[in-house]
Write an enzyme that holds these catalytic residues in place. Structure first.
Site, PDB file in Angstrom:
ATOM      1  N   ARG A  61     -25.383  -4.165 -47.166  1.00 53.50           N
ATOM      2  CA  ARG A  61     -25.094  -4.729 -45.766  1.00 53.50           C
ATOM      3  C   ARG A  61     -24.001  -5.670 -45.661  1.00 53.50           C
ATOM      4  O   ARG A  61     -23.131  -5.883 -44.801  1.00 53.50           O
ATOM      5  CB  ARG A  61     -26.413  -4.717 -44.904  1.00 53.50           C
ATOM      6  CG  ARG A  61     -25.998  -5.444 -43.405  1.00 53.50           C
ATOM      7  CD  ARG A  61     -27.144  -5.129 -42.284  1.00 53.50           C
ATOM      8  NE  ARG A  61     -28.314  -5.151 -42.713  1.00 53.50           N
ATOM      9  CZ  ARG A  61     -29.239  -6.309 -42.922  1.00 53.50           C
ATOM     10  NH1 ARG A  61     -28.780  -7.422 -42.859  1.00 53.50           N
ATOM     11  NH2 ARG A  61     -30.343  -6.338 -43.400  1.00 53.50           N
ATOM     12  N   TYR A 114      -8.832  -0.164 -24.795  1.00 57.07           N
ATOM     13  CA  TYR A 114      -9.700   0.980 -25.462  1.00 57.07           C
ATOM     14  C   TYR A 114     -10.945   1.105 -24.509  1.00 57.07           C
ATOM     15  O   TYR A 114     -11.664  -0.024 -24.317  1.00 57.07           O
ATOM     16  CB  TYR A 114      -9.918   0.858 -26.928  1.00 57.07           C
ATOM     17  CG  TYR A 114     -10.943   1.972 -27.317  1.00 57.07           C
ATOM     18  CD1 TYR A 114     -10.703   3.394 -27.462  1.00 57.07           C
ATOM     19  CD2 TYR A 114     -12.078   1.553 -27.696  1.00 57.07           C
ATOM     20  CE1 TYR A 114     -11.471   4.232 -27.829  1.00 57.07           C
ATOM     21  CE2 TYR A 114     -13.154   2.415 -28.244  1.00 57.07           C
ATOM     22  CZ  TYR A 114     -12.712   3.702 -28.132  1.00 57.07           C
ATOM     23  OH  TYR A 114     -13.815   4.763 -28.508  1.00 57.07           O
ATOM     24  N   ASP A 186      -6.048  -6.204 -31.501  1.00 56.25           N
ATOM     25  CA  ASP A 186      -6.510  -4.968 -31.916  1.00 56.25           C
ATOM     26  C   ASP A 186      -5.369  -4.169 -32.695  1.00 56.25           C
ATOM     27  O   ASP A 186      -4.464  -3.870 -31.577  1.00 56.25           O
ATOM     28  CB  ASP A 186      -7.301  -4.003 -30.883  1.00 56.25           C
ATOM     29  CG  ASP A 186      -7.823  -2.704 -31.416  1.00 56.25           C
ATOM     30  OD1 ASP A 186      -7.187  -2.086 -32.303  1.00 56.25           O
ATOM     31  OD2 ASP A 186      -8.925  -2.152 -30.683  1.00 56.25           O
ATOM     32  N   LYS A 211      -8.906   5.738 -37.270  1.00 55.57           N
ATOM     33  CA  LYS A 211      -7.477   6.429 -36.866  1.00 55.57           C
ATOM     34  C   LYS A 211      -6.586   6.542 -38.089  1.00 55.57           C
ATOM     35  O   LYS A 211      -6.785   6.976 -38.899  1.00 55.57           O
ATOM     36  CB  LYS A 211      -6.961   5.527 -35.773  1.00 55.57           C
ATOM     37  CG  LYS A 211      -8.238   5.096 -34.627  1.00 55.57           C
ATOM     38  CD  LYS A 211      -8.682   6.315 -34.037  1.00 55.57           C
ATOM     39  CE  LYS A 211     -10.016   5.965 -33.018  1.00 55.57           C
ATOM     40  NZ  LYS A 211      -9.746   4.991 -32.089  1.00 55.57           N
TER      41      LYS A 211
HETATM   42  C1  PLP Z   1     -10.708   4.254 -31.552  1.00 53.35           C
HETATM   43  C2  PLP Z   1     -10.684   2.808 -30.987  1.00 53.35           C
HETATM   44  C3  PLP Z   1     -11.486   1.760 -30.996  1.00 53.35           C
HETATM   45  C4  PLP Z   1     -12.855   2.116 -31.551  1.00 53.35           C
HETATM   46  O1  PLP Z   1     -12.895   2.301 -32.769  1.00 53.35           O
HETATM   47  P1  PLP Z   1     -14.233   3.196 -33.331  1.00 53.35           P
HETATM   48  O2  PLP Z   1     -13.914   3.434 -34.631  1.00 53.35           O
HETATM   49  O3  PLP Z   1     -14.149   4.463 -32.484  1.00 53.35           O
HETATM   50  O4  PLP Z   1     -15.525   2.570 -32.990  1.00 53.35           O
HETATM   51  C5  PLP Z   1     -10.983   0.583 -30.916  1.00 53.35           C
HETATM   52  N1  PLP Z   1      -9.707   0.368 -30.384  1.00 53.35           N
HETATM   53  C6  PLP Z   1      -8.936   1.251 -30.220  1.00 53.35           C
HETATM   54  C7  PLP Z   1      -7.415   0.905 -29.887  1.00 53.35           C
HETATM   55  C8  PLP Z   1      -9.317   2.669 -30.546  1.00 53.35           C
HETATM   56  O5  PLP Z   1      -8.232   3.533 -30.313  1.00 53.35           O
END
Ligand code: PLP
Length: 415
Positions: A61, A114, A186, A211
């Site tokens: 973890r 998001y 982000d 992504k």
């Molecule tokens: C998909 C996404 C998230 C969340 O990520 P997960 O891996 O689905 O938890 C956060 N920020 C952005 C800009 C995203 O596209």
């Protein structure tokens, strides 16, 4: 790593950084350490590791050798001191917040985020004594006016999901620095290949590695990149004791595999998206295309300063609003109707009923995107095939009257 006096380039680091095959029988790829725990050779060794006085692993973890390679590589690509890989993007974002913000503090966030980040900030965080407010960061002066000594953290995405608004990261970072607030960016839409927020003054970068970093739609993962001090704190509180959102070694291996082709994939996503954005904008059924590379984008100059290329995400609004949008989405064939983004496959989704259904209709209006907005993640298929699919579906909307010629030439794709 190649023996050279120069710092290796982005692609070389994405393939080699922090892995020495000689330590693992020459294996080209790092082993996947599928183990939950690590034995200590003496009780003293265990005590020293827990006290942070000896290097070494304890429990997966909080650290795992496969995950460590991924973390070092991500830190190198983002040009940060250290990184932390997590089980999801939301695991990364929540670990950052739980570790650094407390009761009585305030978070200022951009007005479009998001959907689940928005949900956390707008609907839940007040239960923990934290206030969250939203400001339109396309104009940094709004942030300057709103920031206060209570502001512990500022959170933004650039470009924002789903409507492609930008924040001037360097200016926002300077406002945060003067106010003593931490800036979290982000960077999911750009990846470190297109934009490096830490170099522009941000304190912390978060990612959904689900992504583009993973890039193949076969995993859920996230990451945080920041100073060593912040990463140690987020690991030892956020991940270890607060949300437990550690990544599995197997998923870390898959992200490492994805990273090897990150720059190639991003170049192709960007090239195809740039051409498609023009094609879509020229179609009579389209009301507006939101893409930072278009002259019609109000922040094109900022995008050119801040990003290497304009990314693989496009948002669009059709003339017939929501009903035309739904008909368009049901009319596509190659594009997959699905949430997520950054995969090899072209994905199309409707934020108001899907990724951003966390916003009420009133919140959507207030936070700057309409119910008709469609979000497109441009895939790696042939440009002509993606174009013919989307333009064909648009042509169907207004009947044959608007029909345009499909492109037949197959060799016009520039990478
Ligand atoms: C998909 C996404 C998230 C969340 O990520 P997960 O891996 O689905 O938890 C956060 N920020 C952005 C800009 C995203 O596209």
């Amino acid at each position: 790593m190649p023996k050279t006096a120069h710092k290796p380039g982005f692609a070389t680091r994405a393939i080699h950084h922090a892995y020495d095959p000689a330590l693992y029988h020459g294996a080209l790829n790092p082993p996947v350490f599928l183990t939950s725990t690590f034995g200590f050779d003496s009780v003293q060794t265990g005590a020293d590791r827990f006290a942070g006085e000896a290097e070494g692993f304890i429990y997966s973890r909080v650290g795992n050798p496969t995950v460590s390679i991924l973390e070092s590589r991500l830190a190198s690509l983002e040009e940060g001191e250290a990184a932390l890989a997590t089980s999801s993007g939301m695991g990364a974002i929540s670990a950052v917040i739980w570790s650094l913000v407390g009761s009585g503090d305030e978070i200022l966030a951009d007005k479009t985020l998001y959907g689940c980040t928005f949900g956390l900030l707008e609907h839940h965080i007040h239960r923990f004594g934290i206030t969250a407010r939203f400001v339109d960061m396309t104009n940094p002066e709004n942030l300057r006016a709103a920031i206060s000594p209570r502001t512990r953290m500022v959170i933004t995405e650039s470009p924002s999901n789903p409507n492609m608004r930008l924040a001037d990261i360097a200016v926002v970072a300077e406002i945060c620095r003067q106010a003593g607030a931490l800036l979290v960016v982000d960077n999911t839409y750009c990846t470190p290949y297109l934009q490096r927020p830490l170099g522009l003054g941000a304190d912390i970068v978060v990612h959904s590695a689900t992504k583009y970093l993973g890039g193949h739609g076969d995993l859920i993962a996230g990451a945080v990149v920041a100073s060593r001090e912040h990463i140690d704190l987020i690991r030892s509180t956020g991940i270890k004791e607060l949300n437990g959102a550690c990544i599995s070694a197997f998923d870390a291996f898959l992200v490492l595999r994805g990273l090897k082709t990150l720059n190639l994939r991003m170049d192709r996503h960007c090239a195809t998206a740039a051409r498609l954005a023009h094609d879509l904008e020229a179609h009579p059924a389209v009301e507006h295309v939101f893409y930072p590379g278009l002259d019609s984008h109000p922040q094109k100059a900022l995008a050119e300063r801040q990003m290497r290329a304009m990314g693989g995400m496009i948002a669009l609004e059709l003339k017939g609003g929501l009903s035309a949008g739904r008909a368009f989405m049901d009319g596509v064939g190659l594009a997959t109707r699905a949430v997520s983004l950054g995969d090899a496959e072209t994905l199309i989704q409707h934020p108001a009923s899907m990724t951003h259904a966390t916003y009420s209709p009133e919140e959507r209006a207030k936070h700057g995107f309409t119910d008709g907005l469609i979000r497109l993640s441009v895939g790696l298929e042939d440009y002509e095939d993606i174009r013919n699919d989307l333009i064909g579906a648009l042509d169907q909307l207004g009947g044959a009257a608007t029909a345009t010629q499909p492109v037949a030439v197959r060799d016009t794709v520039h990478a």
